[in-house]
Each structure stands twice: as C-alpha cells, then as structure tokens.
Design a protein around this motif. Structure first.
Motif, PDB file in Angstrom:
ATOM      1  N   TRP A 126       8.142  14.696  -7.739  1.00 15.96           N
ATOM      2  CA  TRP A 126       7.337  13.871  -8.437  1.00 15.96           C
ATOM      3  C   TRP A 126       5.925  13.469  -8.957  1.00 15.96           C
ATOM      4  O   TRP A 126       5.386  13.036  -9.511  1.00 15.96           O
ATOM      5  CB  TRP A 126       7.825  12.494  -7.635  1.00 15.96           C
ATOM      6  N   LEU A 127       5.175  13.904  -7.934  1.00  9.41           N
ATOM      7  CA  LEU A 127       3.659  13.587  -7.779  1.00  9.41           C
ATOM      8  C   LEU A 127       2.716  15.113  -8.587  1.00  9.41           C
ATOM      9  O   LEU A 127       1.912  15.314  -8.497  1.00  9.41           O
ATOM     10  CB  LEU A 127       2.924  13.651  -6.704  1.00  9.41           C
ATOM     11  N   ASP A 128       3.934  16.017  -9.092  1.00  9.87           N
ATOM     12  CA  ASP A 128       3.369  17.546 -10.201  1.00  9.87           C
ATOM     13  C   ASP A 128       2.822  18.310  -9.469  1.00  9.87           C
ATOM     14  O   ASP A 128       1.594  18.791 -10.025  1.00  9.87           O
ATOM     15  CB  ASP A 128       2.314  16.438 -11.261  1.00  9.87           C
ATOM     16  N   LEU A 129       3.172  18.379  -8.254  1.00 14.43           N
ATOM     17  CA  LEU A 129       2.165  19.353  -7.391  1.00 14.43           C
ATOM     18  C   LEU A 129       3.561  20.565  -6.898  1.00 14.43           C
ATOM     19  O   LEU A 129       2.932  21.557  -6.049  1.00 14.43           O
ATOM     20  CB  LEU A 129       2.239  18.616  -5.917  1.00 14.43           C
ATOM     21  N   TRP A 130       4.142  20.743  -7.420  1.00  9.89           N
ATOM     22  CA  TRP A 130       5.538  21.722  -7.141  1.00  9.89           C
ATOM     23  C   TRP A 130       5.196  22.957  -7.463  1.00  9.89           C
ATOM     24  O   TRP A 130       5.340  23.591  -6.982  1.00  9.89           O
ATOM     25  CB  TRP A 130       6.503  21.491  -7.437  1.00  9.89           C
ATOM     26  N   ASN A 131       4.503  22.963  -9.133  1.00  5.90           N
ATOM     27  CA  ASN A 131       3.846  24.248  -8.632  1.00  5.90           C
ATOM     28  C   ASN A 131       2.278  25.271  -7.863  1.00  5.90           C
ATOM     29  O   ASN A 131       1.469  25.652  -8.459  1.00  5.90           O
ATOM     30  CB  ASN A 131       3.658  24.326 -10.455  1.00  5.90           C
ATOM     31  N   HIS A 132       2.022  23.813  -7.424  1.00  3.59           N
ATOM     32  CA  HIS A 132       0.918  24.371  -6.428  1.00  3.59           C
ATOM     33  C   HIS A 132       1.321  24.934  -5.171  1.00  3.59           C
ATOM     34  O   HIS A 132       0.265  24.785  -4.373  1.00  3.59           O
ATOM     35  CB  HIS A 132       0.268  22.829  -7.141  1.00  3.59           C
ATOM     36  N   THR A 133       2.477  24.817  -4.832  1.00  5.79           N
ATOM     37  CA  THR A 133       3.043  25.014  -3.479  1.00  5.79           C
ATOM     38  C   THR A 133       2.212  26.167  -3.063  1.00  5.79           C
ATOM     39  O   THR A 133       2.446  26.659  -2.078  1.00  5.79           O
ATOM     40  CB  THR A 133       4.513  25.080  -3.685  1.00  5.79           C
ATOM     41  N   GLY A 134       1.779  27.314  -3.701  1.00  5.41           N
ATOM     42  CA  GLY A 134       1.375  28.294  -3.446  1.00  5.41           C
ATOM     43  C   GLY A 134      -0.347  28.349  -2.449  1.00  5.41           C
ATOM     44  O   GLY A 134      -0.406  29.368  -2.338  1.00  5.41           O
ATOM     45  N   GLU A 135      -0.921  28.190  -2.963  1.00  2.00           N
ATOM     46  CA  GLU A 135      -2.590  27.461  -3.052  1.00  2.00           C
ATOM     47  C   GLU A 135      -2.959  26.354  -2.332  1.00  2.00           C
ATOM     48  O   GLU A 135      -1.773  25.530  -1.419  1.00  2.00           O
ATOM     49  CB  GLU A 135      -3.246  26.614  -4.557  1.00  2.00           C
ATOM     50  N   LEU A 136      -3.827  27.247  -1.524  1.00  5.69           N
ATOM     51  CA  LEU A 136      -4.289  26.491   0.271  1.00  5.69           C
ATOM     52  C   LEU A 136      -4.567  25.269  -0.587  1.00  5.69           C
ATOM     53  O   LEU A 136      -5.720  25.285  -1.283  1.00  5.69           O
ATOM     54  CB  LEU A 136      -5.492  27.280   0.372  1.00  5.69           C
ATOM     55  N   GLU A 138      -7.353  23.314   0.283  1.00  2.97           N
ATOM     56  CA  GLU A 138      -8.859  23.459   0.622  1.00  2.97           C
ATOM     57  C   GLU A 138      -9.265  24.289  -1.088  1.00  2.97           C
ATOM     58  O   GLU A 138     -10.315  23.630  -1.298  1.00  2.97           O
ATOM     59  CB  GLU A 138      -9.620  24.317   1.280  1.00  2.97           C
ATOM     60  N   GLY A 139      -8.471  24.291  -1.596  1.00  2.00           N
ATOM     61  CA  GLY A 139      -9.335  24.693  -3.384  1.00  2.00           C
ATOM     62  C   GLY A 139      -8.360  23.340  -4.243  1.00  2.00           C
ATOM     63  O   GLY A 139      -8.299  23.561  -5.160  1.00  2.00           O
ATOM     64  N   PHE A 140      -7.753  22.281  -3.387  1.00  2.00           N
ATOM     65  CA  PHE A 140      -7.166  21.348  -4.670  1.00  2.00           C
ATOM     66  C   PHE A 140      -8.317  20.256  -4.540  1.00  2.00           C
ATOM     67  O   PHE A 140      -9.818  20.606  -4.498  1.00  2.00           O
ATOM     68  CB  PHE A 140      -6.370  20.051  -3.644  1.00  2.00           C
ATOM     69  N   SER A 141      -7.989  19.929  -5.892  1.00  2.00           N
ATOM     70  CA  SER A 141      -9.549  18.905  -6.886  1.00  2.00           C
ATOM     71  C   SER A 141      -9.007  17.856  -5.641  1.00  2.00           C
ATOM     72  O   SER A 141      -8.090  17.139  -4.782  1.00  2.00           O
ATOM     73  CB  SER A 141      -8.607  18.265  -8.429  1.00  2.00           C
ATOM     74  N   ARG A 142      -9.963  16.738  -5.926  1.00  2.00           N
ATOM     75  CA  ARG A 142      -9.881  15.638  -5.498  1.00  2.00           C
ATOM     76  C   ARG A 142      -8.863  14.433  -5.202  1.00  2.00           C
ATOM     77  O   ARG A 142      -7.696  14.559  -4.673  1.00  2.00           O
ATOM     78  CB  ARG A 142     -11.151  15.311  -5.503  1.00  2.00           C
ATOM     79  N   GLY A 143      -8.330  14.484  -7.191  1.00  2.00           N
ATOM     80  CA  GLY A 143      -6.944  14.199  -7.080  1.00  2.00           C
ATOM     81  C   GLY A 143      -5.538  14.504  -6.502  1.00  2.00           C
ATOM     82  O   GLY A 143      -4.272  13.778  -5.747  1.00  2.00           O
ATOM     83  N   MET A 144      -6.022  15.731  -6.523  1.00  2.00           N
ATOM     84  CA  MET A 144      -4.492  16.720  -5.956  1.00  2.00           C
ATOM     85  C   MET A 144      -4.302  16.033  -4.586  1.00  2.00           C
ATOM     86  O   MET A 144      -3.628  15.769  -3.828  1.00  2.00           O
ATOM     87  CB  MET A 144      -4.654  18.452  -6.208  1.00  2.00           C
ATOM     88  N   ARG A 145      -5.745  16.088  -3.999  1.00  2.00           N
ATOM     89  CA  ARG A 145      -5.307  15.663  -2.069  1.00  2.00           C
ATOM     90  C   ARG A 145      -5.013  14.789  -2.121  1.00  2.00           C
ATOM     91  O   ARG A 145      -4.075  14.576  -1.405  1.00  2.00           O
ATOM     92  CB  ARG A 145      -7.187  16.058  -1.804  1.00  2.00           C
TER      93      ARG A 145
END
Ligand SMILES: Nc1ncnc2c1ncn2[C@@H]1O[C@H](COP(=O)(O)OP(=O)(O)OP(=O)(O)O)[C@@H](O)[C@H]1O
Length: 252
Positions: A126-136, A138-145
């Motif tokens: 829903w929050l468009d983070l599913w493509n980032h499940t392999g990432e730590l 700590e590398g997320f942008s503020r909005g992603m966090r």
C-alpha cells in the motif's frame, strides 16, 4: 462497559505543567469511534503534549484520558493494546529490513506471524515500499522511514490511531498513499486523530476539527460549523485558513 457506545478517545480536564506554566490547561475532548479528527493549533499550543499523555509517554498533572474506555493511567496495558501512536520523530532500527522491522514490532504486540506477515505485505504494498524489502532501513529516505513507521504503527491493527504531523516532509505521491491508508482505516470503522499544520489536510480529510490554543480547545466542529462559529464571532471565514487565523487571533 458498553463497548459500542464508548468513545474512541475521551479526554477530561487534562492538565500538564512545564516549569510552572500550563502546556495543557484543563483540556476536554471527546472523539467518537469511526471518526477522522484533526487537531489544529499554533506552534506551542499543546498538541504534542496532549497526544504524548494520551499515548502514556507523559504523566498528566491532572485529568483523565480514556481510550475505548480504558484509562491510560489506571489501565495502561489495555489502553495501549488498542492504540497506536505515531510521533513526529519515530524511532526505527537502521540495521533491519522493512519486513524484519514489522516482524519485530508485530512480535512486541504479540501478533501471530500467520496474521502479521500478510498484514506487513499489504501495508508495504500500500505504501509503495514492497520493492524495497531487500534494503536496510538505514538507507531509507526520510519519507520512506515515515511510511515504514506508519506501517509499524498499524501492524497490530489498532482501533485508535493517533499521528503527530504524519504528512510533513512527504512528497505528493507519498502523502497520497498515507492519506488513502488513513481513509481506509476510517472506512473500516477505526478512528484516526492527527495533528497537522497543513490546513488542506484537515479541510479535506477530517470529519471534525478541534482548534487548540494555549492548552485548551477554543473551537470544534465540522468545517462548516467552524465557519459558522467564525462568522458569528467576527468576520466571514471562507477557507479553513481564514477561520483558523480568525479564531486563534480572537482567542489570543
Ligand atoms: N519537555 C518539555 N519541557 C518543557 N516544556 C515543554 C516540553 N514539552 C513541551 N513544552 C512546552 O509546552 C508547550 C506546548 O508544547 P507542544 O509541543 O505540546 O506544542 P504543539 O502544539 O505540539 O506545538 P508545535 O505545533 O510547534 O509542534 C510549549 O510552550 C512547549 O515549549
């Protein structure tokens, strides 16, 4: 306790002093279940302090706050079980990946993995983070966090969701995802209370709005009711911004 008629949030005479000065000054607020409610107020009005007391992070100097009938001071475990509080500076664990984080948070709430895992996937999609499940994280942008913190707040499917400035700093796409998710919660009968300085958010999303100033509610109602209130006490208020500026100036 009659669970269907109990308010989602019932605040009575809440008081908090800092250095002898009242930050929250005998504040009363009742929010029924299934409502999308926005708290507006100038900087320093007492919004965050109020929410921190409701979330059990700050001890009130007086008054009570009840979440679905559970007193946050007398019965904090029951109150917290049905509540999620998303602060404006949520703490995340940088060395985890999104699913690990949600699994961790779900575990804290005792959410069974068979329930938590599909819920986590749904929230991340829903929050468009599913493509980032392999990432730590700590590398997320503020909005992603911010979005991941929101997913964490929802992992135990709380009845009452309280958010402090949840849309600040989000780009238009992320803000839309978060708004849609909050509206979906309300459509399911859950209750959402948020603070915002973005008046358009309150104007478009909230069913009712409370304006806080100097630790008290100075006006409350639907946008139309606030407009009428502003008109009755002075000038016309076409937009919420005009109503807000007029009511807060009047009470200053
Ligand atoms: N921990 C603290 N110690 C001392 N004073 C505090 C503390 N937290 C808040 N205050 C004071 O209490 C008052 C209310 O602050 P609060 O953060 O609740 O306002 P707010 O409405 O959330 O403001 P903003 O819109 O700027 O976030 C302010 O005068 C603030 O300086």
């Amino acid at each position: 306790m009659n669970t269907t008629s109990t308010a989602a949030l019932e605040i009575t005479g809440l008081v908090k002093f800092f250095g002898g000065k009242p930050a929250v000054d005998s504040l009363d607020l009742s929010i029924p279940r299934g409502e999308f409610h926005a708290l507006l107020g100038p900087n320093g009005a007492g919004k965050t302090t109020t929410l921190r007391m409701v979330a059990g992070l700050l001890k009130p100097d007086g008054g009570t706050a009840r979440i679905l009938g559970h007193d946050v001071t007398q019965d904090p475990v029951a109150a917290k079980r049905v509540l999620a509080f998303l602060p404006d500076d949520p703490l995340l664990y940088g060395k985890l990946r999104p699913l690990e984080y949600l699994e961790f948070v779900g575990g804290l709430w005792g959410v069974a993995p068979a329930i938590g895992a599909p819920r986590a996937e749904e929230l991340l999609r829903w929050l468009d983070l599913w493509n980032h499940t392999g990432e730590l994280v700590e590398g997320f942008s503020r909005g992603m966090r911010q979005k991941l913190a929101l997913a964490g707040a929802l992992i135990h499917d709380p009845q009452l969701l309280i958010l402090d400035e949840p849309l600040t700093g989000l780009d238009a796409g992320a803000a839309r995802q978060v708004k849609d998710l909050l509206l979906e919660r309300v459509a399911q009968g859950k209750t959402v209370v948020l603070t915002t300085h973005i008046l358009e958010i309150a104007e478009r999303l909230a069913q009712r709005i409370s304006i806080i100033q100097r630790g008290r509610i100075i006006a409350q109602g639907t946008l139309d009711e606030l407009r009428a209130h502003a008109a009755a006490t002075g000038g016309p208020g076409a937009s919420l911004e005009e109503v807000f500026l007029q009511l807060t100036a009047r009470a200053a």
